[in-house]
Scaffold this active site. Structure first.
Site, PDB file in Angstrom:
ATOM      1  N   GLU A   1      31.828  -4.932 -29.905  1.00 33.28           N
ATOM      2  CA  GLU A   1      31.000  -5.951 -29.084  1.00 33.28           C
ATOM      3  C   GLU A   1      31.887  -6.515 -30.268  1.00 33.28           C
ATOM      4  O   GLU A   1      30.786  -7.723 -31.436  1.00 33.28           O
ATOM      5  CB  GLU A   1      29.511  -5.326 -29.451  1.00 33.28           C
TER       6      GLU A   1
ATOM      7  N   CYS B   1      25.859 -13.469 -29.412  1.00 28.94           N
ATOM      8  CA  CYS B   1      27.177 -12.686 -28.675  1.00 28.94           C
ATOM      9  C   CYS B   1      27.116 -13.238 -27.357  1.00 28.94           C
ATOM     10  O   CYS B   1      27.844 -13.124 -25.991  1.00 28.94           O
ATOM     11  CB  CYS B   1      27.074 -11.642 -29.403  1.00 28.94           C
TER      12      CYS B   1
END
Length: 670
Positions: free
Chosen positions: A258, A297
């Site tokens: 990720e 993120c």
């Protein structure tokens, strides 16, 4: 000044920093207050300990045992939140930011634990999907199952969420039955280390289940094998370097990443100034720029708005952002804190300079000279998004976002997709057609799409909130992996295997009765037996009952269901599915219950539903039915009762099945 040592946890012992430890600075003052790494750790020892000690201990537990352990760990951590909050102030975040990290991580662990108890068996084998009949007569079957990997999971986490980032990987890994070695980002490793100490001090974790590296991994990745897995969160550049490790490629080590993501938010063409959606959009974007100082993120980096709304959106956002107070996060008056370090601040300023080559800074002064790792919330504007390049490939990982115009939905979709793969995009619109069209155009480029409007705004969790129930990840630039998603996240640490064999083989492996497997009668009616006494395959076959025309007429009158197939012989005969008047399907179910239910008070507490109901053959007046009732499998719910799933097969006088379904009951334990 004595520095706070951030220790590694290796094979059951704590190891302090070495002579070459890396200094860690306080984000608010810029002063070094801790150190981590530099110790001569033995990666081989850690891997051996995880595989030889942690793995067997976890695999000896059932999924429910491990889920109960996760819940207990989360509740134990919850009692220690204040000390984690206090320690986290060194990272520059506000109390609200710490709660996103710490409370969010604990909540994620609780959800995964609950999913484990609800959706996984109290067993060692997870059954994936339905039985496949591979032969004409059903004597040779197939079934997919999942079992834990026999290796170790190496978790490499980012600096922005030292607790949530650790727990959201640990929860599914431990639920799967796989030990983990956690490598937190050095900048905030002190928070992760304290959280791990709290969990270890609880005594709930088996020896070897979790270890931690403060500092570098050494040659650990070179020692991994095909039963191991790597979970990574961080930059695309680091992910590329790690994923390209020769050993990882050669051994086909699972690698879930990720990474960078240029997430977007789209203001729908219907969301004009004065609508609830316009105000909602401004609020969501402001929150995503300022929460954790933009170090998320999932934070919004590109803001797409209709051309006609550019000035209005820039003005609205500018007013909100200019009102944000930022500074020492311990001061409750400040709504935004600092970036995690001076290095991170320099990186954001470098990226901001790149973005300013294609956009104009319209809010926030990056040169205001405040000490520490502080930056104000900053907004840029670009009126020519088609000519821009760096705006679609450069992420300033801080309180920075850019407003860009679109002509129509097709243009908005094309611009959004130029991010080359994102974790999330949000669309603020009250128009369902807009939501559908944009989904078809951009879903393939995104791991999650978040829609919000006046209907859902009071309960929606926000653009930037990955939820443990839903997958978190994205294609392309975002890493091509996924985490969370309930039981889906657990599957990353398990092997899916196709098993083939007789019904008895499948039943023995899965612990579930399947059609065609051997059955047995219990010592008493199954409704007289407790949850713990029942066993899969335990069966009764009821006596018969003949269905009459009077039964059908009475049921129709009593219920009001006078559908012609039950009442009009000529009309029923014209129906290609029926030979004439037939019994109601629900009449058959009612008669079936009357045949197998034991009426007296006993362990069976409640009928909670039925699944997979199929009516297979019409029942005509004069037909005789009986029921085969078999324990399919059991799922404990608590100390008082559990769920029993029964296989119910209703047959006629020729032993032909006329109805099949799964009955769910809650049954007392004991």
């Amino acid at each position: 000044m004595t520095l706070l040592p951030v220790n590694s946890f290796v094979a059951g012992r704590w190891v302090g920093p070495g002579a070459d430890a890396r200094p860690i600075e306080d984000a608010v003052t810029g002063q070094v207050f801790a150190e981590a790494g530099g110790a001569a750790l033995d990666p081989g020892e850690m891997l051996d300990h995880a595989r030889a000690v942690g793995g067997p201990a976890l695999r000896a537990m059932t999924f429910h045992d491990r889920a109960r352990m996760l819940k207990a760990l989360a509740l134990h951590l919850r009692e220690h939140r204040p000390e984690l909050y206090e320690l986290s102030y060194h990272s520059g975040g506000t109390l609200a930011d710490h709660k996103i990290d710490i409370d969010g991580g604990i909540g994620t662990m609780l959800v995964i634990a609950s999913k484990g108890r609800r959706e996984m068996p109290d067993a060692h084998v997870y059954v994936d999907g339905a039985v496949e009949q591979l032969s004409r007569n059903g004597t040779f079957l197939g079934q997919h199952i999942c079992t834990p990997l026999r290796g170790v999971a190496v978790h490499i986490n980012a600096f922005n969420f030292p607790v949530w980032g650790m727990l959201e990987k640990l929860a599914p890994t431990l639920l799967a039955g796989v030990p983990a070695i956690v490598k937190p980002a050095t900048a905030t490793s002190y928070v992760a280390e304290r959280a791990l100490r709290i969990m270890l001090e609880s005594g709930l974790l088996p020896d070897g289940a979790v270890q931690m590296v403060a500092g570098g991994l050494g040659d650990m990745l070179d020692r991994l094998g095909p039963q191991d897995a790597v979970g990574f969160t961080g930059s695309a550049a680091t992910a590329l370097k790690l994923r390209g490790n020769d050993n990882i490629l050669r051994q086909s080590v699972r690698f879930v990443a990720e990474q960078d993501s240029l997430n977007a938010s789209i203001l729908g063409p219907d969301a004009a100034p004065g609508t609830p959606e316009f105000d909602l959009f401004a609020s969501e974007v402001t929150r995503e720029i300022t929460a954790k100082a933009g170090q998320k993120c999932t934070a919004i980096r590109r803001i797409f708005v209709p051309e006609a709304q550019m000035d209005g959106v820039v003005t609205a956002l500018g007013e909100r952002l200019s009102a944000i107070t930022f500074g020492d996060p311990r001061d409750k008056a400040n709504e935004m804190g600092a970036l995690v370090s001076s290095d991170q601040k320099r990186d954001v300023l470098d990226k901001l300079a790149t973005l300013r080559g294609e956009a104009t800074l319209v809010q926030g002064d990056p040169d205001e000279g405040r000490p520490g790792a502080f930056l104000p919330p900053m907004l840029l504007r670009c009126d020519d998004p088609d000519s821009a390049a760096r705006l679609h490939d450069t992420e300033a990982f801080g309180p920075v976002a850019t407003v860009l115009p679109y002509r129509d939905l097709d243009h908005a979709a094309a611009l959004t997709n130029r991010g080359d793969g994102s974790l999330v995009a949000s669309v603020i619109t009250h128009d369902g057609a807009v939501a559908r069209d944009i989904t078809l155009a951009i879903a393939a480029h995104h791991g999650r799409l978040y829609f919000n409007d006046r209907t859902s705004m009071a309960e929606a969790t926000g653009h930037g909130s990955p939820l443990p129930h839903m997958v978190h990840g994205g294609p392309g630039r975002a890493g091509g992996g996924e985490e969370l998603g309930g039981v889906r996240g657990v599957m990353h640490y398990m092997q899916r295997t196709a098993i083939q064999g007789s019904p008895d083989h499948i039943a023995a492996i899965t612990g579930r009765h399947v059609a065609g497997a051997t059955t047995h009668a219990g010592p008493a009616h199954p409704f007289r037996r407790s949850f713990d006494a029942l066993r899969p395959g335990e069966t009764i076959v009821t006596g018969p009952r003949t269905v009459t025309l009077d039964d059908i007429a009475h049921f129709a009158e009593f219920t009001g269901d006078t559908f012609y197939a039950h009442m009009d012989a000529a009309a029923a005969a014209r129906n290609p599915f029926f030979p004439g008047r037939v019994a109601h399907g629900y009449l058959i179910l009612s008669f079936a219950a009357g045949l197998f239910v034991d009426p007296d008070e006993g362990p069976v507490l409640a009928n909670t539903g039925l699944d997979n109901l199929r009516f297979l053959k019409p029942v005509s007046p004069g037909d005789t039915i009986r029921v085969h009732l078999t324990v399919k499998h059991r799922t404990p719910r608590n100390e008082e009762y559990g769920e029993v799933r029964w296989d119910v097969r209703v047959v006629n006088q020729e032993e032909e099945p006329v109805a099949e379904y799964e009955l769910l009951t809650m049954v007392a334990r004991g």
